[in-house]
Design a protein around this motif. Structure first.
Motif: not given
Length: 403
Positions: A346-351
């Motif tokens: 989930x965080x990877x999308x933002x990163x």
């Protein structure tokens, strides 16, 4: 009115200004060049020249005034009674090169736009007019390579045809073959072009080009070091570990401003060879210039120690921002996004979105309205996607998990 006719001081562009297009990189407004670039103590004659119809103006360019290539060629080929001699052109090129250096060094916090523009003009002046004193070009070349963003600098094939340039082809290779490199400016232009083009060429070709530059013996110690270092990097990518380690060690042992890079390279070679304790031990000695946080993350990530790798890449990104190094910031962000993808999708999308934002300025292509801007794009050093990390278990002390 002013006595002998004075053609405009030579510039690097055959038809228009070589100012790069505005980009999101932070850049301070440059100071105007000193009037002695044209051989005058006052700016009034230059201002009068800009008001003539033969001078074009682009108010959005870094240097807004330019002459069409046809006019410049006519001036260069002038054979009237009071035409300039070769010595006149040589002195004018030296003045213009000095003025470019003053503009780059005198501008507070100069950005990459000014750096690249001055390098493009300066390399062309030094090369076409066979200037022997590279002066500020040496410092500018090191600054250009510091942030791992590779804007194209010099057109391929040597001096521009039809611009009064001299033929610089010579027999200078180690085997007696023609290299096309005759002066230090030729060698420097080829050095920076080979370094920048390595992202688009096979590493064997990069190693070959850098070897040719080194074999000429035209560069001094400060400029020989980058050629040795980037050739060693090419050897590493080609799997020539012994050659790479020897080259890195040679540059690191000589010290100088480039020494932190080969020290980082030696730590990376230790990691590649499985000597993780040695690689980890080298990290505290690298500092910011050796990209210590990035090296630490590269050690932790393959062992699936994702928490420490994430922390390291976050620190690398923050440190790059603190030092105003957008290229290194993009590199750290790409590594961070790849690491986070295995732990927190989930965080990877933002990163990943943030990584695209950081990379966008470095991959922008100059607009077609700038005919002399090279068509290839600026490219940061970005990592290729390695195999998925796996936890190491039961390795020897030379291949153990990092602590």
């Amino acid at each position: 009115m002013y006595g002998r006719r004075s053609p405009p001081a030579p510039t690097a562009s055959p038809s228009t200004s070589t100012s790069p297009s505005p980009a999101p990189w932070r850049s301070a407004a440059p100071a105007p060049p000193h009037p002695r670039a044209a051989g005058f103590d006052l700016q009034a004659p230059a201002r009068q020249l800009t008001q003539r119809p033969l001078v074009s103006e682009n108010p959005y360019a870094l240097w807004p005034y330019h002459l069409h290539g046809a006019i410049r060629s006519a001036l260069r080929d002038d054979r009237t009674e009071d035409h300039w001699t070769a010595a006149d052109w040589h002195r004018a090129a030296g003045r213009a090169l000095a003025a470019l250096g003053e503009q780059w060094t005198a501008t507070p916090a100069p950005g990459r736009m000014l750096l690249v523009a001055c390098l493009r003009q300066g390399l062309r002046l030094a090369r076409d007019h066979r200037l022997t004193d590279l002066g500020w070009l040496t410092d500018a070349a090191h600054t250009y390579t510091d942030d791992s963003v590779w804007e194209p600098l010099a057109p391929a094939g040597g001096p521009a045809a039809g611009d009064g340039a001299q033929d610089t082809t010579t027999t200078g290779g180690a085997d007696g073959t023609s290299t096309g490199l005759e002066t230090a400016a030729d060698a420097l232009a080829e050095l920076l072009t080979a370094i920048a083009r390595r992202q688009h060429e096979h590493r064997a070709r990069t190693a070959e080009r850098l070897t040719t530059v080194l074999d000429t013996g035209l560069l001094d110690g400060e400029l020989t070091a980058p050629a040795l270092y980037y050739r060693a990097k090419a050897h590493k990518d080609l799997g020539r570990t012994a050659d790479s380690r020897a080259g890195m060690r040679q540059v690191a042992d000589t010290g100088g401003r480039l020494a932190p890079k080969p020290r980082r390279g030696l730590a990376n070679l230790d990691r590649i060879c499985g000597d993780f304790p040695a690689a980890l031990a080298a990290v505290p000695t690298l500092g910011w210039k050796g990209r210590h946080h990035r090296v630490a993350g590269d050690i932790h990530w393959p062992h699936a120690d994702l928490d420490q790798a994430t922390t390291a890449f976050e620190a690398a990104r923050a440190e790059a921002e603190q030092h105003d190094a957008p290229g290194e910031q993009a590199i750290a962000q790409v590594r961070l996004a790849l690491t986070v993808a295995f732990a927190d999708p989930v965080r990877a999308r933002d990163e990943l979105d943030l990584a695209h934002q950081y990379l966008a300025p470095s991959t922008s292509t100059p607009p077609p309205s700038s005919p002399t801007s090279p068509p290839s794009s600026r490219t940061p050093d970005t990592p290729t996607c390695p195999a998925a990390p796996t936890r190491c278990a039961g390795r020897s002390s030379r291949q153990g998990c990092p602590g």
